[in-house]
Design an enzyme around this catalytic site. Structure first.
Site, short mmCIF file in Angstrom:
data_model
loop_
_atom_site.label_atom_id
_atom_site.label_comp_id
_atom_site.label_asym_id
_atom_site.label_seq_id
_atom_site.Cartn_x
_atom_site.Cartn_y
_atom_site.Cartn_z
N ASP A 1 0.81 -1.22 0.00
CA ASP A 1 0.00 0.00 0.00
C ASP A 1 0.84 1.27 0.00
OD1 ASP A 1 -2.23 -1.55 0.01
OD2 ASP A 1 -2.71 -1.28 2.11
N ASP B 1 -7.85 -4.82 10.60
CA ASP B 1 -7.35 -3.80 9.67
C ASP B 1 -7.22 -2.44 10.33
OD1 ASP B 1 -7.36 -5.57 7.45
OD2 ASP B 1 -9.50 -5.26 7.20
#
Length: 586
Positions: free
Chosen positions: A301, A525
């Site tokens: 990411d 997450d």
């Protein structure tokens, strides 16, 4: 986590020998030899008693039994605790306890132990005061440890002084997963096995996340990098084994989200190099680990943010603008690839987002160019890249069977549906294969392979469509048939309704080196509300189930589960959701 270790003993008795090792880690070993008659066997054993996790009032442990005597068709292992340990839950064996005496009998499926064969079982237990390792084990009534030399009560040694070693590795193989076992992280294994139904998947391999500098040595009682590599050598045995590491600590990490921000500020590229990458490279280069296939997934990411979340995009964030301007994402990834790629048994895979992020025309090619820019920065070359990984820690369906990008309904293309929204790809497999072709086209090696993280993209359960949607209009057709049940493909945090996907496997499709579970299922997450922490992780509203969205998910609800802890911490409700909705079903 508490680690207790007794050094292995030499076998000195002709009839039986037993070694006790107490340390962190566990894995199940497949049975390999035919069984003989129980009772006629001369038992000998190696017992590894490993405390995998420990807290104030309890602990988890794994026990591996290796039969070094005649073949057995059934087995019973007995030991006595010296304290008040009380087993509360067990798996892969029938465990009973009377006072301090514990008896573990084989399950129906793991009773046969040929000579040299092993099996494992585990349990959770309560205790107070001290938690000493049992001094004596008996296999089928015969006392193990019947030899001379240091015993199980000797002072602990950390790390083990005599782990298995391998000859220096040769040239890299084309696919590090082919013909190899993959490392089972014993810390994740213990957490998964402690969950109701979790033993169905607790022996699956998952990634080891090095998400801050302290994780290299081992933070807050957890295993460090050398601990994992030493355990990988033990699991390897005489075959091949791949261990998966996540390199994840860039300066200004994850500039478009708060839940996974890290410890280093945007300008701290020198600290990233000297305090994070260099120590990792030094450990991985230790000749002791040359026989392992070390897969590194490099900075998830990060690079795609330099395309999609910078000015003048409507999804731009000030933090991503800073990281594009200072170049530290590109420099950091290049430095990591250069240092790690120089090690003969390390296989670098660079993060390449997912189809719901980079599948659009204005993202796809531009991102590939940024990947090449990073792969040729700070002394790196494209030869330092063995492949790319997609869908890491994400939920995009592996294959959408009920609609294709070429389909149309009443003359309207599937690309015009609200769900697809002009994307070129409907699922991760088609995206991964197309991205691979593009990367080869712009100069990466023709033999690069792709990894697809399938840890949370199964989308099974009662809501999984059995066929395409009605052809009344394109949205009904797509929404009625799609497996991915998210509100929007931009939703990424603790998604409600998600399930475990395809189990890890090597070479499942052309161009795909493996399906992997790089994100350990059950690890959050991000938190659904602000939680103070010392890990640099913030509160992102995309993890709040009441959040109504932003331009990155077309201003839809977040679809997140409630009551989540900070990222990387165990989230039982998520794990249970993944088990319930697994596809293929468990």
């Amino acid at each position: 986590m508490s680690r207790t270790l007794a050094r292995p003993r030499r076998r000195t008795a002709a009839l039986a020998a037993c070694t006790l090792i107490a340390t962190a880690g566990a894995t199940a070993t497949a049975l390999t030899s035919p069984a003989g008659a129980a009772g006629a066997a001369a038992p000998g054993c190696t017992v590894e008693y490993r405390i995998t996790n420990q807290w104030n009032t309890g602990f988890g442990a794994d026990v591996q039994v290796t039969n070094t005597g005649d073949p057995l068709s059934s087995w019973t292992l007995e030991w006595t605790y010296g304290g008040n340990q009380q087993i509360t839950q067990g798996w892969s064996a029938d465990i009973s306890q009377s006072g301090a005496n514990v008896t573990a009998r084989n399950a129906a499926w793991n009773g046969s132990l040929g000579t040299g064969a092993s099996t494992s079982f585990g349990f959770n237990a309560s205790y107070s005061g001290t938690n000493a390792v049992p001094a004596t084990f008996k296999l089928n009534g015969v006392t193990c440890n019947d030899d001379t030399g240091p015993g199980p009560t000797d002072p602990p040694t950390d790390p083990p002084t005599d782990p298995p070693t391998d000859p220096p590795a040769g040239s890299k193989v084309d696919n590090p997963y082919a013909g190899a076992k993959v490392y089972v992280n014993p810390e994740w294994q213990a957490k998964a096995a402690a969950e109701p139904g979790g033993t169905a998947v607790s022996n699956q391999p998952t990634g080891v996340w090095l998400d801050r500098t302290a994780a290299i040595a081992g933070a807050e009682g957890k295993m460090g990098l050398r601990d994992h590599l030493d355990e990988a050598l033990r699991q390897k045995g005489t075959g091949e084994l791949a261990i998966q590491l996540v390199i994840y600590n860039l300066p200004g990490r994850d500039c478009a989200a708060l839940a996974s921000n890290g410890e280093l500020g945007p300008t701290e590229i020198d600290r990233y190099k000297t305090e994070y990458i260099d120590p990792i490279a030094a450990i991985l280069a230790d000749p002791k680990y040359a026989g392992l296939r070390i897969v590194t997934t490099v900075e998830l990411d990060s690079l795609p943010n330099l395309v999609t979340n910078v000015t003048p995009r409507p999804t731009a964030t000030p933090n991503c603008d800073v990281m594009k301007a200072n170049g530290n994402y590109v420099k950091g990834v290049g430095y990591a690839l250069n240092k790690l790629g120089a090690i003969g048994n390390v296989y670098n895979y660079v993060d390449a987002g997912h189809h719901g992020w980079l599948g659009w025309d204005d993202n796809f090619g531009a991102s590939a160019q940024v990947f090449k820019q990073a792969a040729t920065a700070e002394g790196a070359t494209v030869a330092d890249v063995h492949g790319f990984i997609v869908n890491t820690a994400n939920y995009s369906a592996l294959k959408e069977d009920h609609f294709k990008i070429e389909d149309s309904v009443n003359g309207v293309s599937v690309r015009q549906s609200k769900w697809v929204d002009w994307n070129r790809y409907t699922d991760e497999l088609s995206y991964a294969q197309a991205m691979r072709n593009e990367l080869v086209r712009i100069g990466f090696d023709a033999n690069i392979g792709m990894l697809i993280d399938t840890s949370r993209n199964g989308w099974g359960g009662a809501n999984r469509p059995a066929g395409p949607g009605a052809r009344t209009d394109v949205d009904t057709y797509v929404d009625g048939g799609r497996y991915d049940r998210r509100i929007n493909p931009g939703n990424w945090c603790n998604q409600a309704g998600a399930g475990l996907g395809e189990r890890p496997q090597a070479a499942p499709e052309p161009g795909i080196d493996a399906y992997v579970w790089m994100k350990p299922p059950g690890e959050s997450d991000g938190s659904s509300k602000a939680i103070p922490n010392n890990e640099g992780k913030g509160f992102d509203r995309m993890c709040d189930p009441t959040y109504e969205g932003n331009p990155r998910n077309n201003n839809n609800m977040s679809g997140a589960l409630p009551d989540a802890p900070i990222s990387g911490h165990w989230f039982s409700a998520q794990f249970q959701e993944l088990l319930k909705n697994a596809h293929p079903a468990l």
